[in-house]
Scaffold this motif. Sequence first.
Motif, PDB file in Angstrom:
ATOM      1  N   ALA B   1      38.790  76.281 -10.648  1.00  0.00           N
ATOM      2  CA  ALA B   1      39.490  77.493 -11.069  1.00  0.00           C
ATOM      3  C   ALA B   1      39.046  78.667 -10.201  1.00  0.00           C
ATOM      4  CB  ALA B   1      39.204  77.790 -12.534  1.00  0.00           C
ATOM      5  N   GLN B   2      39.977  79.543  -9.970  1.00  0.00           N
ATOM      6  CA  GLN B   2      39.692  80.705  -9.158  1.00  0.00           C
ATOM      7  C   GLN B   2      39.138  81.841 -10.027  1.00  0.00           C
ATOM      8  OE1 GLN B   2      41.292  78.018  -7.113  1.00  0.00           O
ATOM      9  NE2 GLN B   2      42.707  78.828  -8.652  1.00  0.00           N
ATOM     10  N   THR B   3      38.279  82.647  -9.441  1.00  0.00           N
ATOM     11  CA  THR B   3      37.817  83.861 -10.108  1.00  0.00           C
ATOM     12  C   THR B   3      37.938  85.028  -9.144  1.00  0.00           C
ATOM     13  OG1 THR B   3      35.530  83.494  -9.458  1.00  0.00           O
ATOM     14  CG2 THR B   3      36.192  82.641 -11.602  1.00  0.00           C
ATOM     15  N   VAL B   4      38.213  86.190  -9.700  1.00  0.00           N
ATOM     16  CA  VAL B   4      38.330  87.420  -8.925  1.00  0.00           C
ATOM     17  C   VAL B   4      37.421  88.457  -9.574  1.00  0.00           C
ATOM     18  CG1 VAL B   4      39.879  89.243  -8.147  1.00  0.00           C
ATOM     19  CG2 VAL B   4      40.703  86.876  -8.287  1.00  0.00           C
ATOM     20  N   THR B   5      36.589  89.098  -8.769  1.00  0.00           N
ATOM     21  CA  THR B   5      35.627  90.053  -9.298  1.00  0.00           C
ATOM     22  C   THR B   5      35.787  91.409  -8.625  1.00  0.00           C
ATOM     23  OG1 THR B   5      34.027  88.270  -9.692  1.00  0.00           O
ATOM     24  CG2 THR B   5      33.177  90.529  -9.677  1.00  0.00           C
ATOM     25  N   GLN B   6      35.924  92.437  -9.437  1.00  0.00           N
ATOM     26  CA  GLN B   6      35.932  93.817  -8.958  1.00  0.00           C
ATOM     27  C   GLN B   6      34.699  94.475  -9.567  1.00  0.00           C
ATOM     28  OE1 GLN B   6      40.536  94.042  -9.868  1.00  0.00           O
ATOM     29  NE2 GLN B   6      39.868  95.913  -8.842  1.00  0.00           N
ATOM     30  N   SER B   7      33.751  94.820  -8.728  1.00  0.00           N
ATOM     31  CA  SER B   7      32.445  95.263  -9.215  1.00  0.00           C
ATOM     32  C   SER B   7      32.365  96.753  -9.498  1.00  0.00           C
ATOM     33  CB  SER B   7      31.365  94.894  -8.191  1.00  0.00           C
ATOM     34  OG  SER B   7      31.665  95.492  -6.942  1.00  0.00           O
ATOM     35  N   GLN B   8      33.433  97.477  -9.211  1.00  0.00           N
ATOM     36  CA  GLN B   8      33.435  98.935  -9.418  1.00  0.00           C
ATOM     37  C   GLN B   8      34.357  99.271 -10.583  1.00  0.00           C
ATOM     38  OE1 GLN B   8      35.203  99.126  -5.621  1.00  0.00           O
ATOM     39  NE2 GLN B   8      33.482 100.145  -4.629  1.00  0.00           N
ATOM     40  N   VAL B  19      39.016 106.378   0.365  1.00  0.00           N
ATOM     41  CA  VAL B  19      38.226 105.632  -0.609  1.00  0.00           C
ATOM     42  C   VAL B  19      38.470 104.140  -0.396  1.00  0.00           C
ATOM     43  CG1 VAL B  19      40.048 105.698  -2.369  1.00  0.00           C
ATOM     44  CG2 VAL B  19      37.664 105.426  -3.077  1.00  0.00           C
ATOM     45  N   THR B  20      37.433 103.349  -0.649  1.00  0.00           N
ATOM     46  CA  THR B  20      37.543 101.896  -0.511  1.00  0.00           C
ATOM     47  C   THR B  20      37.188 101.215  -1.829  1.00  0.00           C
ATOM     48  OG1 THR B  20      37.018 101.966   1.852  1.00  0.00           O
ATOM     49  CG2 THR B  20      36.711  99.866   0.722  1.00  0.00           C
ATOM     50  N   LEU B  21      38.083 100.342  -2.278  1.00  0.00           N
ATOM     51  CA  LEU B  21      37.867  99.571  -3.503  1.00  0.00           C
ATOM     52  C   LEU B  21      37.506  98.138  -3.116  1.00  0.00           C
ATOM     53  CD1 LEU B  21      40.920 100.767  -5.639  1.00  0.00           C
ATOM     54  CD2 LEU B  21      38.718 101.883  -5.262  1.00  0.00           C
ATOM     55  N   SER B  22      36.508  97.581  -3.803  1.00  0.00           N
ATOM     56  CA  SER B  22      35.994  96.262  -3.443  1.00  0.00           C
ATOM     57  C   SER B  22      36.553  95.160  -4.320  1.00  0.00           C
ATOM     58  CB  SER B  22      34.464  96.260  -3.559  1.00  0.00           C
ATOM     59  OG  SER B  22      33.891  97.229  -2.722  1.00  0.00           O
ATOM     60  N   CYS B  23      36.647  93.977  -3.733  1.00  0.00           N
ATOM     61  CA  CYS B  23      37.101  92.797  -4.462  1.00  0.00           C
ATOM     62  C   CYS B  23      36.490  91.571  -3.797  1.00  0.00           C
ATOM     63  CB  CYS B  23      38.614  92.704  -4.435  1.00  0.00           C
ATOM     64  SG  CYS B  23      39.301  91.165  -5.123  1.00  0.00           S
ATOM     65  N   THR B  24      35.935  90.677  -4.593  1.00  0.00           N
ATOM     66  CA  THR B  24      35.497  89.383  -4.087  1.00  0.00           C
ATOM     67  C   THR B  24      36.155  88.308  -4.927  1.00  0.00           C
ATOM     68  OG1 THR B  24      33.522  89.393  -5.479  1.00  0.00           O
ATOM     69  CG2 THR B  24      33.284  90.235  -3.234  1.00  0.00           C
ATOM     70  N   TYR B  25      36.272  87.120  -4.364  1.00  0.00           N
ATOM     71  CA  TYR B  25      36.927  86.044  -5.082  1.00  0.00           C
ATOM     72  C   TYR B  25      36.239  84.729  -4.760  1.00  0.00           C
ATOM     73  CZ  TYR B  25      39.091  85.467  -0.524  1.00  0.00           C
ATOM     74  OH  TYR B  25      39.288  85.311   0.824  1.00  0.00           O
ATOM     75  N   PHE B 110      43.843  87.691 -11.923  1.00  0.00           N
ATOM     76  CA  PHE B 110      43.515  89.096 -11.719  1.00  0.00           C
ATOM     77  C   PHE B 110      42.027  89.359 -11.883  1.00  0.00           C
ATOM     78  CE2 PHE B 110      47.553  91.359 -11.521  1.00  0.00           C
ATOM     79  CZ  PHE B 110      48.441  90.417 -11.993  1.00  0.00           C
ATOM     80  N   GLY B 111      41.538  90.379 -11.169  1.00  0.00           N
ATOM     81  CA  GLY B 111      40.216  90.936 -11.426  1.00  0.00           C
ATOM     82  C   GLY B 111      40.282  91.869 -12.623  1.00  0.00           C
ATOM     83  N   GLN B 112      39.119  92.459 -12.944  1.00  0.00           N
ATOM     84  CA  GLN B 112      39.012  93.292 -14.144  1.00  0.00           C
ATOM     85  C   GLN B 112      39.579  94.687 -13.941  1.00  0.00           C
ATOM     86  OE1 GLN B 112      36.656  91.791 -12.329  1.00  0.00           O
ATOM     87  NE2 GLN B 112      34.876  91.243 -13.581  1.00  0.00           N
ATOM     88  N   GLY B 113      39.783  95.081 -12.694  1.00  0.00           N
ATOM     89  CA  GLY B 113      40.362  96.377 -12.411  1.00  0.00           C
ATOM     90  C   GLY B 113      39.341  97.440 -12.068  1.00  0.00           C
ATOM     91  N   THR B 114      39.779  98.424 -11.278  1.00  0.00           N
ATOM     92  CA  THR B 114      38.989  99.611 -10.937  1.00  0.00           C
ATOM     93  C   THR B 114      39.832 100.832 -11.239  1.00  0.00           C
ATOM     94  OG1 THR B 114      37.766  98.511  -9.158  1.00  0.00           O
ATOM     95  CG2 THR B 114      37.878 100.919  -9.086  1.00  0.00           C
ATOM     96  N   ILE B 115      39.284 101.731 -12.048  1.00  0.00           N
ATOM     97  CA  ILE B 115      39.994 102.975 -12.343  1.00  0.00           C
ATOM     98  C   ILE B 115      39.686 103.968 -11.229  1.00  0.00           C
ATOM     99  CG2 ILE B 115      40.241 104.912 -13.943  1.00  0.00           C
ATOM    100  CD1 ILE B 115      39.289 103.016 -16.163  1.00  0.00           C
ATOM    101  N   LEU B 116      40.734 104.397 -10.532  1.00  0.00           N
ATOM    102  CA  LEU B 116      40.562 105.371  -9.461  1.00  0.00           C
ATOM    103  C   LEU B 116      41.107 106.719  -9.911  1.00  0.00           C
ATOM    104  CD1 LEU B 116      39.877 106.109  -6.505  1.00  0.00           C
ATOM    105  CD2 LEU B 116      42.259 105.543  -5.941  1.00  0.00           C
TER     106      LEU B 116
END
Lengths: 112, 120
Positions: B1-8, B19-25, B110-116
């Motif tokens: 299974a795939q996972t997507v992580t947004q740490s911010q 601005v830069t938003l991060s994502c790892t998978y 989907f990742g958990q999201g980043t509020i910008l």
Amino acid sequence: NAGVTQTPKFRILKIGQSMTLQCTQDMNHNYMYWYRQDPGMGLKLIYYSVGAGITDKGEVPNGYNVSRSTTEDFPLRLELAAPSQTSVYFCASRTTAGYEQYFGPGTRLTVT
Amino acid sequence: AQTVTQSQPEMSVQEAETVTLSCTYDTSENNYYLFWYKQPPSRQMILVIRQEAYKQQNATENRFSVNFQKAAKSFSLKISDSQLGDTAMYFCAFMKHHYAGGTSYGKLTFGQGTILTVHP
């Protein structure tokens, strides 16, 4: 084209009640999806369909049912609503060969 | 299974800045697609940019660009010349094509999201 439409926009249910969330698309897309978005979280896939008469479970199917009798419509049925089903529900569709999923405006459901 | 992580969980930027938003998978697949979706307060999900894994060149759409590092499984979004209308929740998403009996499913994870928040 209206795109993907969802009804209702908002709904409050009592525990144990049932309801159907409607989703219609007018783009002749074969693929349709139902997601739920819990507060502050990403979307999770409930059910999907690859064409009329073909549906399958996603990550979080428990407590839901779907049907796909036409290309345009993909209703989501909630049986015996529970507080854990309080969420925003999104329907989406895409073409067979395409990558982009087109989302509806969402339905905010509260179960109390 | 795939996972997507947004740490911010949250980011903020001044108008006109970058601005830069991060994502790892995490995936064992070789062929897949990555997306950034924007969700403004209206709740509408809007596709911002797409990257195909087989392409080495980073995708660009006007003020939005990505830094795709396949080996590191990293997919960051850069927003240049930030505007007040960029204020939204941003989701990173992964899609691979499932083939079973010749049928493609294309489910999104989907990742958990980043509020910008863009400040004037």
